[in-house]
Scaffold this active site. Sequence first.
Site, PDB file in Angstrom:
ATOM      1  N   GLU A 180      49.816  43.650  54.725  1.00 14.46           N
ATOM      2  CA  GLU A 180      49.509  43.271  53.348  1.00 14.46           C
ATOM      3  C   GLU A 180      50.478  43.966  52.421  1.00 14.46           C
ATOM      4  O   GLU A 180      50.946  45.063  52.709  1.00 14.46           O
ATOM      5  CB  GLU A 180      48.085  43.715  52.988  1.00 14.46           C
ATOM      6  CG  GLU A 180      47.096  42.586  53.011  1.00 14.46           C
ATOM      7  CD  GLU A 180      45.675  43.027  52.723  1.00 14.46           C
ATOM      8  OE1 GLU A 180      45.486  44.135  52.203  1.00 14.46           O
ATOM      9  OE2 GLU A 180      44.764  42.247  53.026  1.00 14.46           O
TER      10      GLU A 180
ATOM     11  N   LYS B  55      33.855  36.584  52.417  1.00 13.90           N
ATOM     12  CA  LYS B  55      35.048  37.136  51.772  1.00 13.90           C
ATOM     13  C   LYS B  55      36.340  36.434  52.230  1.00 13.90           C
ATOM     14  O   LYS B  55      37.257  36.250  51.442  1.00 13.90           O
ATOM     15  CB  LYS B  55      35.152  38.642  52.028  1.00 13.90           C
ATOM     16  CG  LYS B  55      33.969  39.443  51.490  1.00 13.90           C
ATOM     17  CD  LYS B  55      33.770  39.307  49.979  1.00 13.90           C
ATOM     18  CE  LYS B  55      32.442  39.895  49.521  1.00 13.90           C
ATOM     19  NZ  LYS B  55      31.982  39.378  48.234  1.00 13.90           N
TER      20      LYS B  55
ATOM     21  N   ARG C 171      26.477  37.682  40.118  1.00 19.70           N
ATOM     22  CA  ARG C 171      25.295  38.297  39.485  1.00 19.70           C
ATOM     23  C   ARG C 171      25.732  38.938  38.168  1.00 19.70           C
ATOM     24  O   ARG C 171      26.919  38.969  37.847  1.00 19.70           O
ATOM     25  CB  ARG C 171      24.736  39.376  40.396  1.00 19.70           C
ATOM     26  CG  ARG C 171      25.812  40.407  40.746  1.00 19.70           C
ATOM     27  CD  ARG C 171      25.285  41.615  41.467  1.00 19.70           C
ATOM     28  NE  ARG C 171      26.315  42.236  42.288  1.00 19.70           N
ATOM     29  CZ  ARG C 171      27.173  43.138  41.872  1.00 19.70           C
ATOM     30  NH1 ARG C 171      27.158  43.552  40.630  1.00 19.70           N
ATOM     31  NH2 ARG C 171      28.082  43.650  42.681  1.00 19.70           N
TER      32      ARG C 171
END
Lengths: 495, 156
Positions: free
Chosen positions: A199, A115, A291
Amino acid sequence: MKKILVANRGEIALRVLKTAREMGIKVVTMYAEDDKKLPHAFMSDEAYSLGSGTLKDTYLNQEKIIQIAKISGADAIHPGYGFLSENAEFAERVEKNGLIFIGPRPDSIIMMGDKIGSKKALEHVGIPMIPGYHGDDQSVSTLEKEAIRIGFPVLLKASAGGGGKGMRIVHQASELQEAISGAKSEALKAFSNDKILIEKYIVNPRHIEVQLMSDTQGGHFHFFERECSIQRRYQKIIEETPAPKMSDELRLKICETAVKISSSMNYRGAGTVEFILAPDGQFYFLEMNTRLQVEHPVTEMVTGHDLVRYQILVARGEKLPLTQKEIVQKGHAIECRIYAENPDEGFLPTIGMIEKIGIPTLRDVRFDCGFNDGAQVGVNYDPMLAKLIVWGETRSVCIDKTILSLDEVLFAGVKTNRDYLKRLLAHPKFREGSTHTHFIPDNAQDLKPKSFSRDEKAWAIAAFLMNSQKKLTVKTTSSVSEQTPWSQLVSFRNV
Amino acid sequence: MKKKIEINKEIVEVDVLNQTDDSIEFIFEGEKYLFDLKEKKAQTIILSKANEQGFAHVFESSVFTQGREFQIQKPEVHQKKKNREGADLISPMPGKIFKILKSQGDVKTGETILILEAMKMEHSIKAPKDGRIKKILFKEGDLVQGGVDLVEMEES
């Protein structure tokens, strides 16, 4: 490719089976012993038992799965979603054994599985990331400077942990100093490490994702976006496309950004890029799922393309018979995930025997379900029972049709979130398209069960009493009842 | 004939004025209702009230109609079940005993006695009423089946 092993269970195994059949490909399925009465264990051309035990022994048992592929003579493996679908080691093993993995190249799975690494790599290609500060300089003056650079509101988080410990939302510079020292001491207590990160805090964010499909001949396509903001326990329960209240300009920008990702890494097959969309139209990369997604059917309903078919074509090395221009959105589609759970008691999973599922009857309604009447719902697997996917010319028509269709899939015998989904769909804020990821907690009060009116109860009482009366009549006067239309219907039922 | 029915955990009285194979007339909460049975097939029956028509799906203890799901049964049926469940604390689903928070001794209504973990989720097993814990039948880490006794309790 003549035979595919579907290395999964439930509705997704059946979903892959349908397309493979249409393409003239034989399908092999596999099942754990406790699943042997479910359709995926008996609907295929060939089925193999995985034995019993934990998931490691069954659906995650790489060696056994590859062995089944070899014994059955399958030349490809479709992993579905979940289980081994994003396991690079498995993908590699499949290919090393001379089989085709219907999915991305292992290196793509590895890249997106990391990630932090993937964010760094994509930032270089110009993909927008949530502004933040993750640096080692933890002096108050640096943290203050960084917070101001990022722009308020900001979120302070403990670097080492999760669970909300050490988390602070700061709305203005004057609150900063106190919040930093508070977050640091909390982080120190919880994780013995006072390092914090900053953030940008996004108020009412939306979860928007883009469906991608790439072939191995340089074709990188998007199939537009999906709006998946309605979540509980960080899991989606309602997904739709097109995203409501989104300008065509923004839609195009998000979709093109996603294609930039697939083309920059020369991706193969189906993938989904997830973004966080702020109310001001800014969007930021969250992650890429390598996927087929649970919610892929809404995209299929609105674009008219079969994504599993394209996965298979790509896996065969074929060029996709498409141009981006040919992919257009028509109408609106909504997917509801029907879970065995009690939404009014913390969404806890429920168990039981499904007495009757039911079938949706309206036009353009798709029902992807891996269960049958009489099946037991246990705790060994994900509590998702089925997906109801509904298409309508407009979003409003689609919502109405979805509510009606939910009434046709009863799942009698097991407590499900069906009624809760109806409450969500009928909520005025959902109807107007004001979706964001905190929708469920923010509207918890409105989403509580509605009381029953006297008339509604009277219908139930009438049905209950008429039903118990009928049983008696049939039992006691069997010779007479054989003459009635009702008894003819009994034999009718057995046809 | 007056009948007691348990609907959504509440016991109500229905005064059935007339019931035949094809129709039922009753008074409920002061209002008179007349329903005709139009069709019946497996668990599905079609009723009409004047010209208004509706489906009902009838199962052992639930009825689906008017877009709602009702828990409905004869009161005594439920009573038996209740007694069984009330005696001790039963695991609602198979899972693992994650944490035991109480030992032998007094507990108050709603206090969590232990936490069961199933499918990565935690489910608190709470005291249904004030009482005394006689014995906790498992220890932390034990795997339990659904529907088994977890705690022996006596009411105070």
